[in-house]
Design a protein around this motif. Structure first.
Motif, PDB file in Angstrom:
ATOM      1  N   PRO A 181       0.777  -1.243   0.000  1.00 18.68           N
ATOM      2  CA  PRO A 181       0.000   0.000   0.000  1.00 18.68           C
ATOM      3  C   PRO A 181       0.808   1.292   0.000  1.00 18.68           C
ATOM      4  CG  PRO A 181       0.205  -0.807   2.230  1.00 18.68           C
ATOM      5  CD  PRO A 181       0.996  -1.765   1.361  1.00 18.68           C
ATOM      6  N   ILE A 182       2.128   1.205   0.017  1.00 20.82           N
ATOM      7  CA  ILE A 182       2.942   2.398   0.291  1.00 20.82           C
ATOM      8  C   ILE A 182       2.791   3.465  -0.787  1.00 20.82           C
ATOM      9  CG2 ILE A 182       5.287   3.262   0.622  1.00 20.82           C
ATOM     10  CD1 ILE A 182       5.995   0.543   1.848  1.00 20.82           C
ATOM     11  N   GLU A 225       0.447   4.049  -3.009  1.00 24.51           N
ATOM     12  CA  GLU A 225      -0.882   4.656  -3.024  1.00 24.51           C
ATOM     13  C   GLU A 225      -1.060   5.592  -1.836  1.00 24.51           C
ATOM     14  OE1 GLU A 225      -5.002   2.940  -4.455  1.00 24.51           O
ATOM     15  OE2 GLU A 225      -4.592   2.256  -2.405  1.00 24.51           O
ATOM     16  N   LYS A 226      -0.610   5.179  -0.659  1.00 22.66           N
ATOM     17  CA  LYS A 226      -0.741   6.018   0.533  1.00 22.66           C
ATOM     18  C   LYS A 226       0.076   7.301   0.413  1.00 22.66           C
ATOM     19  CE  LYS A 226      -1.895   2.548   4.048  1.00 22.66           C
ATOM     20  NZ  LYS A 226      -1.467   1.884   5.308  1.00 22.66           N
ATOM     21  N   LYS A 227       1.224   7.194  -0.234  1.00 24.38           N
ATOM     22  CA  LYS A 227       2.104   8.366  -0.394  1.00 24.38           C
ATOM     23  C   LYS A 227       1.758   9.182  -1.647  1.00 24.38           C
ATOM     24  CE  LYS A 227       4.932   7.412   3.104  1.00 24.38           C
ATOM     25  NZ  LYS A 227       5.142   8.308   4.258  1.00 24.38           N
ATOM     26  N   ASN A 228       0.748   8.715  -2.402  1.00 29.15           N
ATOM     27  CA  ASN A 228       0.320   9.390  -3.632  1.00 29.15           C
ATOM     28  C   ASN A 228       1.463   9.491  -4.640  1.00 29.15           C
ATOM     29  OD1 ASN A 228      -1.680  10.549  -5.239  1.00 29.15           O
ATOM     30  ND2 ASN A 228      -1.161  12.629  -4.589  1.00 29.15           N
ATOM     31  N   LYS A 268      -5.210  -0.315  -2.754  1.00 31.54           N
ATOM     32  CA  LYS A 268      -5.430  -0.839  -1.403  1.00 31.54           C
ATOM     33  C   LYS A 268      -4.370  -1.853  -0.994  1.00 31.54           C
ATOM     34  CE  LYS A 268     -10.448  -0.132  -1.470  1.00 31.54           C
ATOM     35  NZ  LYS A 268     -11.778  -0.769  -1.294  1.00 31.54           N
TER      36      LYS A 268
END
Length: 413
Positions: free
Chosen positions: A197-198, A200-203, A379
């Motif tokens: 998920p990294i 996506e979480k960091k955009n 996700k």
């Protein structure tokens, strides 16, 4: 002379992925294409035809790895290799591995469309049995090509039905020659979904992979004494499950003590597994990963001490066996630089990170300067039918791959 920046044909790449997604498709939109099955053969046949359409020189090695070579001015090599794998998990996604192989094909198509000549030849590779879902351990094709595994070891590996790797390879007609193995490689680049998920979480659209974490697979066996649940007093029991449960709790607690450590208990067998019988034996697996091999080794030693103490306290026997281990890999600064420049050239938000899963790049790194490009997994889902990477991210990852390849292969025109 103005620098030419080539870009992939997004719609063509997505259509190619769509074709792949129809081979071994599951009801829930995923893929079931285990290595060396008929579904794998069908996909391989289609892939080989695509290579032929691009005028590539095709060869197959003794592990069934498929190579498609595009000529360069220095056609004897060394080569720039790109690829991944087309096999999947039993209920896998449409992008894991597949993206790397089909994006590599799109790179070749773009170079052919624009009649681009390179100094070094370029090879697309589809490695056999990366997933390890049918034959264990994983990455047998790349490990065999890099001579991490012997031919004898790979050929005699069996699936759950006692079919050997060699038998399965012969059944689908993909036994090639040892002389066709990977050799004289300058660089290897693998595009892959992050499987986490990294990004996506960091955009971030692009992951510039610095290396692959080391991993160890342990099997823990706890042996007590089977007995009747009714008449046996609590203080007279040698219940194997109670200390095993405490051990699993202790295993997970260790991740809070060692930064960056990842531990998974993924499989557990209780014997005799009857509701009114005290469990006499419990066996469970432990997957331990860290980007620093010393930290991983230290974690294993701590676990041995802690689990031994629990076993002694509960008067049960304990064995800890290492089934498989793979040391951490650091990727090539030159390849990382090419990937970084590609992300910057296109203006894609990027970040550096380490890979948690193992990949074919891990073994290829033993014979060539290697690097990887990650794109986001929605996700963080992977090895799952719901695995998803968005079209825009696929395009961005393939563009960065194309840029890095043209840079490393030395475009002439």
């Amino acid at each position: 002379m103005e620098k030419v920046i080539y870009q992939i044909n997004k719609s063509r790449l997505l259509e190619t992925i769509k074709v792949s997604a129809s081979i071994g498709a599951t009801e829930n939109g995923g893929l079931n294409r285990l290595a060396l099955t008929q579904e794998d053969k069908t996909m391989r046949d289609i892939f080989v035809n695509w290579l032929k359409e691009e005028g590539l020189n095709i060869r197959i090695d003794d592990f069934g790895n498929i190579y498609g070579r595009r000529k360069g001015r220095k056609n004897s090599g060394p080569v720039i290799a790109i690829g991944s794998h087309l096999d999947t998990q039993p209920c896998g996604g449409r992008f894991d591995g597949v993206l790397g192989v089909l994006s590599a094909l799109e790179v070749i198509r773009v170079l052919n469309d624009n009649q681009v000549e390179t100094e070094y030849p370029i090879e697309i590779i589809n490695f056999t049995n990366e997933e390890g879902a049918r034959f264990r351990p994983p990455m047998l094709g790349s490990g065999g090509a890099a001579e991490v595994f012997t031919q004898d070891f790979v050929y005699h590996t069996k699936d759950s039905k006692d079919v050997t790797f060699e038998q399965a390879l012969k059944q689908i007609g993909y036994v090639g020659k040892k002389a066709n193995r990977l050799k004289n490689v300058k660089n290897y680049i693998e595009l892959h979904i992050e499987q986490g998920p990294i990004l996506e979480k960091k955009n971030k659209s692009i992951g510039i992979v610095q290396g692959i974490q080391g991993m160890s697979w342990l099997t823990i066996s706890v042996t007590g004494e089977t007995n009747h649940a009714g008449p046996t007093p609590m203080d007279g029991r040698r219940d194997a499950l109670v200390p095993a449960a405490k051990m699993i709790a202790k295993v997970n607690q260790l991740t809070k003590e060692i930064d960056g450590l990842k531990i998974t208990v993924g499989k557990m067998d209780v014997s005799p597994n009857v509701s009114n019988v005290i469990p006499g034996k419990v066996e469970f697996t432990v997957d331990i990963r860290h980007q620093d091999d010393e930290a991983r080794a230290n974690a294993i030693e701590i676990l041995r001490e802690q689990l031994s103490t629990i076993a002694l306290t509960h008067d049960v026997d304990l064995t800890i066996e290492t089934d498989w281990k793979s040391d951490a890999v650091e990727f090539s600064p030159d390849v990382i630089k090419g990937i970084t420049e590609g992300a910057e050239e296109f203006g894609y938000p990027a970040m550096e990170l380490f890979s948690g899963p193992g990949h074919d790049a891990k073994y290829v790194a033993q014979v060539a300067d290697t690097g990887m490009i990650f794109i986001p997994s929605h996700k963080g889902i992977s090895h799952n039918e719901q695995e998803l990477s968005f079209h825009d991210d696929i395009e961005k990852g393939a563009n960065v791959l194309l840029y890095a390849v043209t840079k490393l292969a030395n475009v002439i025109n």
